[in-house]
Each structure stands twice: as structure tokens, then as C-alpha cells.
Design a protein around this motif. Structure first.
Motif, short mmCIF file in Angstrom:
data_model
loop_
_atom_site.label_atom_id
_atom_site.label_comp_id
_atom_site.label_asym_id
_atom_site.label_seq_id
_atom_site.Cartn_x
_atom_site.Cartn_y
_atom_site.Cartn_z
N VAL A 14 -4.64 104.95 -10.44
CA VAL A 14 -4.31 104.51 -11.80
C VAL A 14 -3.45 103.26 -11.71
N VAL A 15 -3.84 102.23 -12.42
CA VAL A 15 -3.19 100.92 -12.31
C VAL A 15 -2.70 100.46 -13.68
N GLY A 16 -1.51 99.90 -13.72
CA GLY A 16 -0.98 99.28 -14.93
C GLY A 16 -0.12 98.10 -14.58
N THR A 17 0.28 97.35 -15.59
CA THR A 17 1.16 96.20 -15.37
C THR A 17 2.34 96.27 -16.33
N ASP A 18 3.31 95.41 -16.11
CA ASP A 18 4.47 95.34 -16.99
C ASP A 18 4.32 94.24 -18.04
N ASP A 19 3.08 93.84 -18.31
CA ASP A 19 2.83 92.84 -19.35
C ASP A 19 3.06 93.49 -20.71
N PRO A 20 4.00 92.99 -21.52
CA PRO A 20 4.26 93.60 -22.83
C PRO A 20 3.29 93.14 -23.92
N GLN A 21 2.43 92.16 -23.62
CA GLN A 21 1.48 91.63 -24.61
C GLN A 21 0.12 91.42 -23.93
N PRO A 22 -0.63 92.49 -23.65
CA PRO A 22 -1.83 92.38 -22.81
C PRO A 22 -3.14 92.29 -23.58
N GLY A 23 -3.10 91.89 -24.85
CA GLY A 23 -4.27 91.99 -25.71
C GLY A 23 -5.47 91.15 -25.32
N LYS A 48 -8.45 89.64 -34.03
CA LYS A 48 -8.72 88.20 -34.16
C LYS A 48 -7.52 87.46 -34.70
N SER A 49 -6.85 88.04 -35.69
CA SER A 49 -5.69 87.38 -36.29
C SER A 49 -4.53 87.27 -35.31
N MET A 50 -4.48 88.14 -34.31
CA MET A 50 -3.39 88.15 -33.34
C MET A 50 -3.72 87.42 -32.05
N GLY A 51 -4.93 86.89 -31.94
CA GLY A 51 -5.31 86.17 -30.73
C GLY A 51 -5.90 87.04 -29.65
#
Length: 318
Positions: free
Chosen positions: A125-134, A201-204
Motif C-alpha cells: 500500500v503506497v501513499g504520499t504526503d501531498d496535501p493537494q493530489p487532485g 474542473k473548477s478546482m483544476g
């Protein structure tokens, strides 16, 4: 005049102090949000379930778990966090992988027990500490690292990899399986209240559901935070993940893919990661490990999902 100037000076000083206090408060709050643990080690024992299989799969699996943290040069990723069955380094066996794409302001380091519990079912299981990964970019880069450079790269079953995403991370997970060179490596997708297309879309974080070419279990909450009840969620904000969007996404996917949509009864948006934990695990076990018992949650007219009072608005094609 001097008295007026003195009073104005005092008022200005008060305003400056209040502004400074507000900035400090926000800085402290943001630091806590991005760093403080959010889950106790046994969080799964606190989750209410409505079916025998849901109760089973929300708990721990049979594997002991180890983990590694890899600092990243990517300023958004910060760290790549990898959890895996402890037996991995003593065997030649390969294990399926789940890439987890977190919600807004929810870096992996704030909910590590979630990763450990899922890994205990036999997953890397893999994750990152990116708080905005959209956008899915950091999930894609993390996958490249784990597959090509990590110390466990030779133990990954690359034919069985899935992505799971929540809220903003739901959009990120959809992007991860559709927009990048390594997107073709994914086999399945799960999202919990993924930001629906208009919001994304509105959030990029724009994505195109027509590009999804993997099996997909999509979930959302029934509460107003996910569904405002807007007459047309494509014309006005409908919440984070309205039922209309789930229906449209489900109908867009071809029937050649295993697909399921369902909503958690009485849940609000912020509850979705925990409320879906058991069935998310069952989905990954079925799709990536071929687990026949886990498949009973989703397959057939007597699928547990259909009779679980905690779920509604269910549609599936298996």
C-alpha cells in the motif's frame, strides 16, 4: 488633535495585533491539520458495519506489516510511504499494490493506521504526503518510483494494481488511472466521494470519465455535504459527489467493466474514508487477489451489499 491621533494609533495597534494573532492561529491550525495523527491504531474497531463480510473486511488481515518512508525531491510529495507484508523480504512472492490518493489537506502521515490495516490483507500500500493530489501527478510519480527504484520493486505484482482515492483524492485517483503513461498498469479503481466532474474542473483537477478503462467501485455519502439536492448538478454546485454524478459516471462506463455504485446511508462527506473501509478492502481483494469470498459482497442477486442497511442507491453489473 493629538488625542485623536493617539486613539487612532491605539486602534491601529490593536488591529495589527489581532491580524497577527489571526495569522498565527491559522498557521498553527494548518500545521496541526497537516501533521497531527487522525486515527487511533485500532480505528477499525470503532466502525459500525451492517453485514458479516463488511465486519470481516473492515478489520485486520492475517499479515504482519512493515513500512518504509522515502523522502522525495518533489516538493508536493514530500515523502512516499510504503506499507507491505512483513514476510515480503524473505520470499520471492509478488504482492498486489494499492495506490492511495488522499483527500485535501490529508497527507498520508496523518492516517498511517489505515495503510497498515490494508497492508495486513496482503497488499503493498503506497501513499504520499501531498496535501493537494487532485491532478494525479504525484500519485503517478510515486508509482514510477515504487515500481522502478524502491527496495521492494521486485515484489510487486504489476498485473494486479489498484488505486483508491477520497474526495479531492478521488479525482486524483481517476486522473492517476487515465492521464499518465503508467495509467495503463492499473487494473481497478475505488473512490470515496470523489469530487464530481463540475467541481473537479473548477478546482483544476479535471478528469474525463470516458477514459476510465478499469473496473470501478464508486461511493458517496447521502448527506448534504455530498449532495445538496440541486435540480441539475451539472448546472449548479451539487455538493462534493451528488447521486446524479454517480449515476452519470456509472452509465458512461461500458458494461464490459465490473462496476458498482452505492451510497452510505446517513453519512456526511468527511465520514466516507472510514464508512467505506470494509467494502473498499473487499473490492481490492476481489479485483486484485481473486478472493471469492470478498466477491460475495458484490456479485449476484444475494450480494451482501444489496441487503446491508447501511447502503443505498446501489447499482451493479455483476
Amino acid at each position: 488633535m493629538k488625542k485623536v491621533l493617539m486613539i487612532l494609533g491605539i486602534l491601529l495597534g490593536i488591529i495589527v495585533l489581532l491580524a497577527a494573532a489571526f495569522l498565527i492561529y491559522n498557521a498553527v491550525k494548518t500545521h496541526k491539520t497537516l501533521n497531527d495523527p487522525r486515527l487511533p491504531d485500532d480505528y477499525y474497531a470503532l466502525i459500525q458495519t451492517g453485514g458479516a463480510l463488511e465486519a470481516k473486511y473492515v478489520g485486520r488481515g492475517s499479515y504482519d506489516v512493515e513500512s518504509i518512508v522515502v523522502p522525495s525531491d518533489h516538493k508536493s510529495i514530500k515523502n512516499i510511504r510504503i506499507f507491505y507484508p512483513a514476510e515480503l523480504k524473505g520470499t520471492e512472492r509478488k504482492y498486489p499494490l494499492v495506490m492511495v490518493v488522499n483527500g485535501s489537506q490529508s497527507p498520508a502521515k496523518t492516517y498511517l493506521p489505515y495503510f497498515e490495516r490494508l497492508a495486513s490483507w496482503g497488499f503493498i500500500v503506497v501513499g504520499t504526503d501531498d496535501p493537494q493530489p487532485g491532478t494525479g501527478e504525484t500519485a503517478s510519480e510515486a508509482l514510477d518510483y515504487v515500481l522502478n527504484e524502491s527496495e521492494i520493486r521486485d515484489h510487486i505484482d504489476t498485473a494486479n494494481m489498484g488505486a483508491a482515492g477520497y474526495s479531492q483524492g478521488g479525482a486524483g485517483a481517476i486522473n492517476a488511472v487515465t492521464k499518465f503513461e503508467n495509467s495503463r498498469l492499473y487494473k481497478t479503481l475505488f473512490t470515496g466521494s470523489a469530487a464530481y466532474p463540475l467541481l473537479a474542473k473548477s478546482m483544476g483537477w479535471e478528469y474525463d470519465v470516458a477514459d476510465i478503462a478499469v473496473s470501478y467501485f464508486m461511493t458517496a455519502a447521502t448527506g448534504a455535504s455530498d449532495d445538496t439536492g440541486a435540480a441539475d448538478a451539472n448546472a449548479e454546485f451539487g455538493g462534493v459527489c451528488p447521486l446524479q454524478a454517480l449515476e452519470e459516471i456509472y452509465n458512461t462506463l461500458p458494461d464490459s467493466l465490473a462496476k458498482v455504485r452505492a451510497r452510505c446511508v446517513g453519512a456526511e462527506h468527511e465520514e466516507m474514508q472510514l464508512r467505506t473501509d470494509g467494502y473498499m478492502t473487499a473490492w481490492m481483494l476481489w479485483q486484485l487477489q481473486g478472493d471469492e469470498e470478498a466477491a460475495k459482497v458484490f456479485v449476484g442477486d444475494d450480494a451482501e451489499l444489496l441487503t446491508n442497511a447501511g447502503w443505498q442507491d446501489i447499482e451493479k453489473n455483476q
